[in-house]
Design an enzyme around this catalytic site. Structure first.
Site, mmCIF file in Angstrom:
data_model
loop_
_atom_site.group_PDB
_atom_site.id
_atom_site.type_symbol
_atom_site.label_atom_id
_atom_site.label_comp_id
_atom_site.label_asym_id
_atom_site.label_seq_id
_atom_site.Cartn_x
_atom_site.Cartn_y
_atom_site.Cartn_z
ATOM 1 N N ARG A 15 0.828 -1.218 0.000
ATOM 2 C CA ARG A 15 0.000 0.000 0.000
ATOM 3 C C ARG A 15 0.864 1.271 0.000
ATOM 4 O O ARG A 15 0.563 2.256 0.655
ATOM 5 C CB ARG A 15 -0.963 -0.004 1.190
ATOM 6 C CG ARG A 15 -2.136 -0.944 0.986
ATOM 7 C CD ARG A 15 -3.088 -0.894 2.158
ATOM 8 N NE ARG A 15 -2.443 -1.325 3.374
ATOM 9 C CZ ARG A 15 -2.793 -0.953 4.598
ATOM 10 N NH1 ARG A 15 -3.802 -0.137 4.777
ATOM 11 N NH2 ARG A 15 -2.150 -1.391 5.648
ATOM 12 N N LYS A 118 -20.287 4.338 -6.904
ATOM 13 C CA LYS A 118 -19.786 2.984 -7.117
ATOM 14 C C LYS A 118 -19.520 2.661 -8.572
ATOM 15 O O LYS A 118 -20.284 3.044 -9.441
ATOM 16 C CB LYS A 118 -20.810 1.985 -6.602
ATOM 17 C CG LYS A 118 -20.632 1.731 -5.160
ATOM 18 C CD LYS A 118 -21.684 0.791 -4.656
ATOM 19 C CE LYS A 118 -21.152 0.085 -3.458
ATOM 20 N NZ LYS A 118 -20.054 -0.824 -3.769
ATOM 21 N N GLU A 498 -20.384 -0.285 20.110
ATOM 22 C CA GLU A 498 -19.540 -1.046 19.164
ATOM 23 C C GLU A 498 -18.035 -0.789 19.327
ATOM 24 O O GLU A 498 -17.279 -0.906 18.363
ATOM 25 C CB GLU A 498 -19.969 -0.787 17.701
ATOM 26 C CG GLU A 498 -21.425 -1.119 17.428
ATOM 27 C CD GLU A 498 -21.851 -0.919 15.963
ATOM 28 O OE1 GLU A 498 -20.989 -0.951 15.065
ATOM 29 O OE2 GLU A 498 -23.063 -0.735 15.728
ATOM 30 N N ARG A 529 -8.149 4.889 0.026
ATOM 31 C CA ARG A 529 -8.821 3.957 0.924
ATOM 32 C C ARG A 529 -8.822 2.540 0.351
ATOM 33 O O ARG A 529 -9.222 2.320 -0.782
ATOM 34 C CB ARG A 529 -10.252 4.395 1.201
ATOM 35 C CG ARG A 529 -10.844 3.670 2.377
ATOM 36 C CD ARG A 529 -12.277 4.047 2.650
ATOM 37 N NE ARG A 529 -12.996 2.869 3.092
ATOM 38 C CZ ARG A 529 -12.871 2.327 4.308
ATOM 39 N NH1 ARG A 529 -12.081 2.882 5.201
ATOM 40 N NH2 ARG A 529 -13.538 1.244 4.625
ATOM 41 N N TRP A 575 -19.664 -7.762 1.195
ATOM 42 C CA TRP A 575 -18.373 -7.147 1.505
ATOM 43 C C TRP A 575 -17.276 -8.174 1.793
ATOM 44 O O TRP A 575 -16.269 -7.881 2.426
ATOM 45 C CB TRP A 575 -18.541 -6.141 2.657
ATOM 46 C CG TRP A 575 -19.365 -4.951 2.231
ATOM 47 C CD1 TRP A 575 -19.763 -4.640 0.958
ATOM 48 C CD2 TRP A 575 -19.906 -3.918 3.060
ATOM 49 N NE1 TRP A 575 -20.515 -3.477 0.958
ATOM 50 C CE2 TRP A 575 -20.618 -3.009 2.219
ATOM 51 C CE3 TRP A 575 -19.857 -3.652 4.440
ATOM 52 C CZ2 TRP A 575 -21.269 -1.875 2.713
ATOM 53 C CZ3 TRP A 575 -20.513 -2.523 4.932
ATOM 54 C CH2 TRP A 575 -21.197 -1.650 4.075
ATOM 55 N N HIS A 655 -31.044 -1.210 9.147
ATOM 56 C CA HIS A 655 -30.507 0.100 8.794
ATOM 57 C C HIS A 655 -29.875 0.037 7.417
ATOM 58 O O HIS A 655 -29.199 -0.925 7.073
ATOM 59 C CB HIS A 655 -29.466 0.539 9.822
ATOM 60 C CG HIS A 655 -28.629 1.675 9.347
ATOM 61 N ND1 HIS A 655 -29.123 2.954 9.239
ATOM 62 C CD2 HIS A 655 -27.350 1.733 8.924
ATOM 63 C CE1 HIS A 655 -28.169 3.742 8.760
ATOM 64 N NE2 HIS A 655 -27.089 3.026 8.557
ATOM 65 N N CYS A 657 -27.804 2.802 4.548
ATOM 66 C CA CYS A 657 -27.174 4.130 4.553
ATOM 67 C C CYS A 657 -27.615 4.984 3.368
ATOM 68 O O CYS A 657 -26.847 5.787 2.869
ATOM 69 C CB CYS A 657 -25.675 4.011 4.483
ATOM 70 S SG CYS A 657 -25.011 2.842 5.615
ATOM 71 N N GLU A 679 -30.896 6.882 5.535
ATOM 72 C CA GLU A 679 -30.292 8.201 5.345
ATOM 73 C C GLU A 679 -31.245 9.103 4.555
ATOM 74 O O GLU A 679 -31.690 8.740 3.471
ATOM 75 C CB GLU A 679 -28.983 8.059 4.562
ATOM 76 C CG GLU A 679 -28.392 9.412 4.223
ATOM 77 C CD GLU A 679 -27.109 9.296 3.421
ATOM 78 O OE1 GLU A 679 -26.225 8.533 3.831
ATOM 79 O OE2 GLU A 679 -27.019 9.972 2.403
ATOM 80 N N HIS A 708 -21.677 12.714 8.166
ATOM 81 C CA HIS A 708 -20.436 12.708 7.382
ATOM 82 C C HIS A 708 -19.575 13.935 7.585
ATOM 83 O O HIS A 708 -18.483 14.032 7.042
ATOM 84 C CB HIS A 708 -20.747 12.530 5.897
ATOM 85 C CG HIS A 708 -21.407 11.218 5.611
ATOM 86 N ND1 HIS A 708 -22.770 11.059 5.641
ATOM 87 C CD2 HIS A 708 -20.896 9.998 5.341
ATOM 88 C CE1 HIS A 708 -23.076 9.796 5.382
ATOM 89 N NE2 HIS A 708 -21.955 9.128 5.195
HETATM 90 N N1 GLN Z 1 -24.286 -0.230 13.213
HETATM 91 C C1 GLN Z 1 -23.323 0.309 12.312
HETATM 92 C C2 GLN Z 1 -22.695 1.550 12.900
HETATM 93 O O1 GLN Z 1 -23.340 2.284 13.550
HETATM 94 C C3 GLN Z 1 -23.937 0.646 10.992
HETATM 95 C C4 GLN Z 1 -22.933 1.178 10.027
HETATM 96 C C5 GLN Z 1 -23.456 1.388 8.643
HETATM 97 O O2 GLN Z 1 -24.593 1.270 8.369
HETATM 98 N N2 GLN Z 1 -22.627 1.724 7.723
HETATM 99 O O3 GLN Z 1 -21.544 1.830 12.690
HETATM 100 ZN ZN ZN Z 2 -25.296 3.539 7.705
#
Ligand code: GLN
Ligand code: ZN
Length: 772
Positions: A15, A118, A498, A529, A575, A655, A657, A679, A708
């Site tokens: 890298r 993407k 987390e 990245r 992923w 959830h 994004c 989002e 963000h």
């Molecule tokens: N639970 C994850 C967090 O809060 C969700 C992240 C995501 O959706 N990208 O980081």
């Molecule tokens: Zn998210």
């Protein structure tokens, strides 16, 4: 028969490019260093391919940030907000380029970056070209010419790679009304002609045009532009040798169009779409050469030579050997660099390692396939064929891969396993009785700031300078602080934060059977990245609970509801590098069962609200619309399997994004999560319209602020967003939360923003009371 490569990874096997660019952006090193590292990587890549024996080696596949941005700079497609200002400040061309990629906040200027999105259905992100009406193009950057010359100096006549004019335009966006970007092709083609003339003058023989859009659904107009453009190019250059590269899908409905384009070599992705070979061969014009993209450019598995040789033989039989080339399926930029850098057997066992091939190994595979197919049966080649057979046989039968229990469990799944006990209307009542949450209940998406300190604990634990007990104590303390603080500011549904997680997929992959990891298997995601996806090599199962300890601990600290936090099966699949010996749907279902067990164990441990994140469900959509239904069918089912083991009064959240759900809202509803958080703040709630039109039945948490940026929103902004949301979604269905997880933010702005968010929710409750 010749071999070609379409592109090689450019981050450097250690890298190096990432490191030097980031140092340069931080002001820690000079531009000269960046250029030197870039040059070394290019030279090393060319040398590797030459030594491997690749006949046609690409150039201009290198990029300091992104190949689409390279083209925008090359064509002078530089939005106004950049050119004047930035070059005037004594910056170099590369500074302008980085400013377009990353924005420019210096010299009293504040210029935003170009948009990023993407690259087809990969995890690579490109910088979206911006187009204006009557836009003119001119040759601005000589990168493609310089790199050809640079390679020539080392004795290699490369094949410069250009994104084809049609795909380049289609990749961009119109920034004003009143035109279609394809109308710009007449202004753009002269620059292509100028570039090709310069390359020819320097001795270029071959040019590669990447036209991945030929594997997507095309409108009449797009098809016509394809015809006109390539006709025009051919008219300009009757003798230029053109490679037309298609990848990521089949030509399908565009087969007749594509084979009619006047090119010399047509490249097909036969890994993703092997079924297209016969059809294309049947229609291929007399003189056209077919490049068989037969070594997987997007995954890490060793090629199956026996299978590939059969395909090559078939093509040779029908076309003759001199009309067949051999290549990777697409650019190797989507592969990690070099398997030889995986030296730690504790990370990647020798048994699994023998099943893999990274970019460096893949170019050798391409050459070996040619030699074997040409009957060039030197002792060395025979030996390597035997080795390949042996490795693949070992993989097929390995005890590491096959778990009969898992296979049986998948085989026994019934509709009932993919459905909650009762429909949402019934569940909703039971959940409200139990949870007793206010209107506009507040929550967050899961993570709290992963400070440098938290990350350093994990690094120290990995290195062994912190014991497991010490590490756990530190994480416990951090969790406790977060829980207490959430109580203090009066959030309704809490999260544990987390802190124990490195990454939302890696964390689970490390605990699931059937997954392994690499030390250096980095792949460029965007700019500097890189990501290091886990490898799913075998049947997936969950040896033991993965998150219960942390969630139960966090719940024990508070009387409020603690939300359990999991990553969903489709996202884990999406992923990772996924095994190629069974359908993706099968692997996804196995993951779903493992997550289901975790959901049930969380419930047993007293966690009555559980969030299963599925941010990747939309990006898994196939490129061709006719394939969507089949994908959505199994993806939605996998989510439902993961979520349906609990009783009706346990509330399942999910959830995502983003909320551009227009096309797939029905499937999102079919996931049947009790609550979905999405989002919306950046679109000022506009994206919610689709939920209103569709009458989305379950509860929704539209993000009320953008995480963000470090900017702290005030309560009035959030209230006005919530009022907008109220006009399309009934109050009884609304939750209040930020757009996404907060792990990339600092504590200071996180605290301030969430205090405002809770205040906004409370004020909303007041207004409702007044109207009753
Ligand atoms: N639970 C994850 C967090 O809060 C969700 C992240 C995501 O959706 N990208 O980081
Ligand atoms: Zn998210």
């Amino acid at each position: 028969m010749l071999t070609q490569n379409l592109g090689y990874p450019r981050i450097g096997s250690q890298r190096e490019l990432k490191k030097v660019c980031e140092n340069y952006w931080a002001g820690k090193t000079g531009l000269k260093n960046v250029l030197t590292v870039g040059k070394n990587i290019r030279h090393e890549n060319w040398q590797i391919q030459k030594d491997a024996g690749i006949d046609i080696i690409p150039s201009n596949d290198f990029s300091y940030y992104d190949q689409v941005l390279d083209h925008s700079l090359m064509f002078g497609a530089i939005p106004k907000r950049y050119h004047d200002v930035i070059l005037k400040k004594g910056n170099e061309e590369l500074d302008l380029y980085f400013a377009m990629a990353r924005g420019y906040q210096k010299d009293g200027l504040d210029v935003v970056a170009m948009e990023m999105t993407k690259w087809f259905d990969t995890n690579y992100h490109y910088i979206v070209p911006e187009f204006y009406k009557d836009q003119q193009f001119k040759l601005f950057s000589n990168k493609v010419i310089d790199e050809f010359y640079e390679a020539k100096q080392t004795g290699i006549i490369t094949k410069p790679v250009l994104i084809g004019p049609v795909s380049y335009l289609l990749l961009g966006k119109e920034k004003e009304a009143g035109f279609h970007r394809l109308d710009l092709v007449k202004n753009l083609l002269p620059v292509y002609v100028e570039i090709i003339n310069k390359l020819k003058a320097l001795g270029a023989e071959w040019i590669q045009f990447d036209e991945p859009f030929l594997t997507l659904d095309l409108t009449e107009k797009e098809q016509q532009v394809y015809r006109d453009t390539y006709k025009q190019l051919r008219k300009e250059f009757p003798f230029l040798k053109i490679v037309l590269a298609t990848y990521f899908e089949r030509l399908g409905s565009n087969t007749a169009l594509t084979v009619s384009l006047p090119v010399d070599v047509l490249h097909l992705d036969l890994v993703r779409a092997p079924q297209q070979l016969d059809e294309v061969i049947a229609q291929l014009p007399q003189k056209t050469i077919l490049s068989l993209g037969i070594v997987d450019g997007r995954n890490i598995w060793k090629n199956d030579f026996e299978r590939s040789l059969k395909i090559i033989q078939k093509a040779k039989d029908k076309l003759g050997a001199d009309r067949v080339w051999i290549a990777p399926s697409c650019s190797l930029v989507h592969s990690p660099c070099d398997l030889n850098n995986e030296t730690n057997e504790a990370v990647l066992t020798p048994e699994i390692k023998q099943w893999l091939a990274f970019a460096r190994q893949k170019v050798s595979e391409v050459v070996l396939l040619k030699n074997l197919s040409s009957g060039n049966a030197s002792a060395g080649n025979e030996h390597r064929l035997a080795e390949n057979k042996q490795a693949n046989a070992n993989r097929r039968s390995s005890a590491l891969i096959h778990n009969q229990k898992v296979k049986q469990r998948v085989g026994n799944i019934t509709e009932k396993d993919a459905s909650r006990q009762n429909e949402f209307s019934v569940r909703k009542q039971l959940q409200h009785q139990l949870l007793n949450l206010p209107l506009f209940a507040t929550t967050t998406i899961g993570s709290f700031p992963q400070t440098a300190e938290v990350r350093s604990w994990r690094a120290q634990f990995k290195k062994g300078t912190l014991t497991e007990a010490e590490y756990n104590t530190l994480i416990e303390e951090e969790t406790e602080k977060a829980v207490k603080w959430q109580e203090e500011i009066d959030l309704d549904v809490l999260v544990h934060g987390e802190f124990e997680r490195n990454d939302m997929v890696e964390y689970f992959g490390e605990q699931l059977a059937g997954f392994t990891f690499t030390q250096n298997g980095w792949v460029q995601s965007y700019g500097s990245r890189c990501v290091k996806p886990p490898i799913i090599y075998g049947d997936v199962s969950r040896p033991q609970p993965m998150t219960v300890k942390w969630s139960a601990y966090a719940q024990s600290l508070t009387k409020k509801w603690m939300k359990g936090m999991l990553t969903g099966p489709v996202t884990i699949l999406q992923w990772s590098f996924v095994r190629n010996d069974q359908p993706r749907s099968e692997t996804c279902t196995q993951i779903a069962l493992a997550i289901r067990d975790e959901v049930c164990d969380l419930e047993t441990a007293g966690i009555k609200i559980i969030q299963i994140d599925e941010p990747a469900i939309r990006e898994g959509l196939p490129l061709r619309r006719e394939d969507w239904a089949a994908y959505l069918d199994w993806a939605v089912k996998a989510f439902r399997i993961s979520a349906s083991g609990v009783s009706d009064d346990t509330q399942i959240h999910t959830h995502m994004c983003y909320s551009e759900f227009n096309d797939i809202i029905k499937s999102i509803a079919e996931m049947d999560a009790d609550v979905i958080t999405i989002e919306t703040s950046r679109s000022q709630m506009e994206l919610l319209d689709v939920f209103a039109d569709f009458k989305y039945p379950n509860e929704i948490g539209p993000g009320v602020y953008d995480i963000h940026s470090p900017r702290v929103p005030n309560r009035e902004e959030m209230i006005s967003l919530l009022k907008k949301a109220e006009t399309v979604i009934p109050d009884s269905q609304l939750w209040v939360n930020p757009d996404c997880g907060l792990k990339t933010r600092g504590w200071d702005e996180t605290k301030k923003a969430l205090i405002e968010m809770v205040a906004a929710a409370k004020q909303m409750r007041e207004t409702v009371k007044e109207t009753i």
